[in-house]
Design an enzyme around this catalytic site. Structure first.
Site, PDB file in Angstrom:
ATOM      1  N   HIS A   8       0.853  -1.195   0.000  1.00 17.55           N
ATOM      2  CA  HIS A   8       0.000   0.000   0.000  1.00 17.55           C
ATOM      3  C   HIS A   8       0.880   1.233   0.000  1.00 17.55           C
ATOM      4  CE1 HIS A   8      -3.251   2.751   1.044  1.00 17.55           C
ATOM      5  NE2 HIS A   8      -4.070   1.772   0.708  1.00 17.55           N
ATOM      6  N   GLU A  46      -7.909  -5.079  -0.053  1.00 19.77           N
ATOM      7  CA  GLU A  46      -8.404  -5.926  -1.148  1.00 19.77           C
ATOM      8  C   GLU A  46      -8.180  -7.408  -0.895  1.00 19.77           C
ATOM      9  OE1 GLU A  46      -9.983  -4.086  -2.758  1.00 19.77           O
ATOM     10  OE2 GLU A  46      -8.973  -2.375  -3.669  1.00 19.77           O
TER      11      GLU A  46
HETATM   12  N1  COA Z   1       4.011  -7.633  -4.729  1.00 17.88           N
HETATM   13  C1  COA Z   1       5.324  -7.632  -4.979  1.00 17.88           C
HETATM   14  N2  COA Z   1       6.124  -6.570  -4.782  1.00 17.88           N
HETATM   15  C2  COA Z   1       5.530  -5.443  -4.341  1.00 17.88           C
HETATM   16  C3  COA Z   1       4.168  -5.361  -4.077  1.00 17.88           C
HETATM   17  C4  COA Z   1       3.403  -6.519  -4.280  1.00 17.88           C
HETATM   18  N3  COA Z   1       2.100  -6.513  -4.053  1.00 17.88           N
HETATM   19  N4  COA Z   1       3.873  -4.123  -3.640  1.00 17.88           N
HETATM   20  C5  COA Z   1       5.008  -3.439  -3.644  1.00 17.88           C
HETATM   21  N5  COA Z   1       6.017  -4.229  -4.071  1.00 17.88           N
HETATM   22  C6  COA Z   1       7.415  -3.878  -4.207  1.00 17.88           C
HETATM   23  C7  COA Z   1       7.712  -3.328  -5.578  1.00 17.88           C
HETATM   24  O1  COA Z   1       8.078  -4.338  -6.466  1.00 17.88           O
HETATM   25  C8  COA Z   1       8.833  -2.398  -5.281  1.00 17.88           C
HETATM   26  O2  COA Z   1      10.006  -3.162  -5.137  1.00 17.88           O
HETATM   27  P1  COA Z   1      11.388  -2.655  -5.796  1.00 17.88           P
HETATM   28  O3  COA Z   1      11.669  -1.342  -5.101  1.00 17.88           O
HETATM   29  O4  COA Z   1      12.323  -3.756  -5.460  1.00 17.88           O
HETATM   30  O5  COA Z   1      11.105  -2.488  -7.252  1.00 17.88           O
HETATM   31  C9  COA Z   1       8.504  -1.841  -3.900  1.00 17.88           C
HETATM   32  O6  COA Z   1       7.699  -2.824  -3.283  1.00 17.88           O
HETATM   33  C10 COA Z   1       7.742  -0.532  -3.920  1.00 17.88           C
HETATM   34  O7  COA Z   1       6.670  -0.643  -4.834  1.00 17.88           O
HETATM   35  P2  COA Z   1       5.909   0.612  -5.460  1.00 17.88           P
HETATM   36  O8  COA Z   1       4.996   0.122  -6.527  1.00 17.88           O
HETATM   37  O9  COA Z   1       6.859   1.686  -5.786  1.00 17.88           O
HETATM   38  O10 COA Z   1       5.123   1.113  -4.211  1.00 17.88           O
HETATM   39  P3  COA Z   1       3.774   1.877  -4.190  1.00 17.88           P
HETATM   40  O11 COA Z   1       3.753   2.707  -3.003  1.00 17.88           O
HETATM   41  O12 COA Z   1       3.474   2.570  -5.482  1.00 17.88           O
HETATM   42  O13 COA Z   1       2.822   0.597  -4.054  1.00 17.88           O
HETATM   43  C11 COA Z   1       0.832  -0.451  -4.666  1.00 17.88           C
HETATM   44  C12 COA Z   1       1.507   0.593  -3.786  1.00 17.88           C
HETATM   45  C13 COA Z   1      -0.557  -0.690  -4.104  1.00 17.88           C
HETATM   46  C14 COA Z   1       0.726   0.093  -6.099  1.00 17.88           C
HETATM   47  C15 COA Z   1       1.642  -1.790  -4.675  1.00 17.88           C
HETATM   48  O14 COA Z   1       1.874  -2.227  -3.369  1.00 17.88           O
HETATM   49  C16 COA Z   1       0.969  -2.868  -5.517  1.00 17.88           C
HETATM   50  O15 COA Z   1       1.144  -2.898  -6.739  1.00 17.88           O
HETATM   51  N6  COA Z   1       0.194  -3.774  -4.865  1.00 17.88           N
HETATM   52  C17 COA Z   1      -0.526  -4.800  -5.584  1.00 17.88           C
HETATM   53  C18 COA Z   1      -1.835  -4.215  -6.152  1.00 17.88           C
HETATM   54  C19 COA Z   1      -2.844  -3.942  -5.067  1.00 17.88           C
HETATM   55  O16 COA Z   1      -3.046  -4.722  -4.156  1.00 17.88           O
HETATM   56  N7  COA Z   1      -3.537  -2.800  -5.218  1.00 17.88           N
HETATM   57  C20 COA Z   1      -4.566  -2.389  -4.286  1.00 17.88           C
HETATM   58  C21 COA Z   1      -4.086  -1.299  -3.410  1.00 17.88           C
HETATM   59  S1  COA Z   1      -5.234  -0.915  -2.150  1.00 17.88           S
END
Ligand code: COA
Length: 397
Positions: A261, A318
């Protein structure tokens, strides 16, 4: 612009204020107007939360009854929109249908289009009342069934489940969906709410704002995640396969949906209530979906700790939404629509808040294109053909 700091994704950037909800990501705390989500999930109905968000305080008995009467009176959809759904291809993506019908409501629900907000609280009630009806109607129409009219003596949650099946739901099913709607009702400036506020800031009407929010909700980094969580659970099939599945997923560079998140760096506070609901629903029907989800969360926590130390990736709202809604008989491709049913309360409250103290939202961008250059007349431009151009395309009239 050389030294401009670009905040991609606006992470940590404060772009406005709100009195509606507060996310404290490090502590794992969520409050609606100061009330802890744990108290609301355990004690308040979705309708009470709607009142709290829209009108600023928890309702007394009379106020709640008045809101209930208004919600129930506004559940029915215009016949023309039902007809539109009946002529829509049955394989249409449910969120496309919901977004289109919500947009279409602008033509049927009386409201002022000039951004003044006299009629907007009334339109907000229509939107909250009608969104579950749209979801249930499309669920039946896509299965070649007639939509079922809402039953005025049922709560929002019970009536939704009734409109899908024609049967009054069990108390545990009603409670599970009600808790879900409470938990999803608001979440500060998340992407869809921000989209609604940006649209409201242009003084667009409330239906246009809600349509913007629905469009932003659809992506799998936001409200599109739970359907994909369910796909993982179905693919895994048995709890003891979860660990191998997570390894394979990460090896392919994919994400564990429902985990991680932007704000929460601990487990999402909403997850525990949905986990409880998924478990209770499982105990009264099929425990498999809950058990696989539980083992998937354990496996992902273990693997993230080993492979992504310090990233602080934990279950978000979720994650247990998936086994909860699936156990209620709701298909995975309608999960985002269910999210919209709950969040419509927050979206409309944010739209009203934005209009109450409006300023056009118009950020800047760092320009990274070519420097100023002279216009080149078309006859003086390169005559090279674009890659892949075919004789047919060239010769097309
Ligand atoms: N699975 C695998 N790795 C994950 C992850 C996940 N669900 N969520 C974050 N990471 C990792 C990323 O790969 C990244 O790693 P890296 O730095 O080695 O490349 C790091 O954590 C940071 O990710 P980032 O996408 O920059 O963080 P964010 O703050 O933008 O992430 C989300 C928030 C929700 C976009 C992300 O956690 C995600 O994609 N989750 C899955 C989708 C989801 O559940 N969405 C609903 C949100 S309520």
């Amino acid at each position: 612009m050389e030294h401009t700091v670009v905040d991609r994704g606006l992470e940590g950037v404060v772009v406005g204020s709100t009195v509606l909800s507060n996310v404290e990501g490090l502590e794992g705390r969520l409050t609606y107007r100061g009330y802890d989500i744990h108290d609301l999930a355990q004690n308040a109905s979705f309708e009470e939360v709607c009142y709290l968000l829209l009108f600023g305080q928890l309702p007394n008995t009379f106020q709640l009854e008045d809101l209930n009467v208004r919600l129930k009176a506004n559940r029915m959809l215009p016949h023309a929109l039902i007809k539109w759904m009946q002529t829509t291809p049955k394989d249409a993506w449910p969120m496309d249908v919901v977004r289109t019908i919500v947009s279409g409501l602008a033509e049927f629900v009386p409201h002022l289009e000039d951004g003044s907000h006299e009629s907007n609280p009334r339109a907000a009630i229509h939107l909250i009342a009608k969104t579950p009806t749209i979801v249930a109607a499309w669920d039946r129409i896509r299965r070649d069934l007639e939509p079922i009219e809402p039953l005025p003596d049922l709560s929002t949650a019970a009536n939704f489940l009734y409109m899908r099946t024609g049967e009054t739901p069990t108390k545990i099913a009603e409670k599970a969906l009600d808790v879900y709607l409470v938990l999803l009702a608001d979440h500060s400036y998340n992407a869809s709410t921000f989209a609604a506020r940006v649209t409201a800031s242009t003084r667009a009407d409330i239906f246009a704002c809600a349509t913007s929010a629905l469009a932003a909700l659809e992506g799998d980094l936001h409200g599109g995640a739970p359907g994909k969580v369910m796909k993982m659970i179905l693919d895994i099939g048995k709890p003891d396969r979860a660990e191998a599945y997570v390894h394979q997923l990460l090896a392919r560079g994919e994400r564990v949906m429902g985990m991680g998140h932007r704000e929460y760096k601990v487990r999402d506070p909403r997850a525990q209530h949905l986990e409880k609901m998924a478990k209770e629903l499982g105990a009264s029907s099929d425990p498999k979906w809950y058990e696989i989800a539980r083992s998937l969360e354990d496996a992902a926590n273990k693997i993230f700790q080993a492979e992504k130390p310090g990233k602080r990736i934990y279950a978000n709202v979720e994650f247990y939404t998936a086994p909860t809604l699936y156990s209620l008989g709701i298909p995975a491709d309608e999960f985002t629509c269910m999210f919209a049913c709950g969040r419509m309360a927050g979206w409309t409250a944010h739209i009203l808040e934005q209009l109450g103290d409006n300023r056009l939202i118009r950020p800047q961008a760092a320009y990274t294109g070519p420097p100023v250059q002279a216009y080149v007349p078309i006859e003086s431009r390169s005559s090279a053909k674009p890659n892949g151009a075919t004789k047919k395309a060239e010769g097309a009239a």
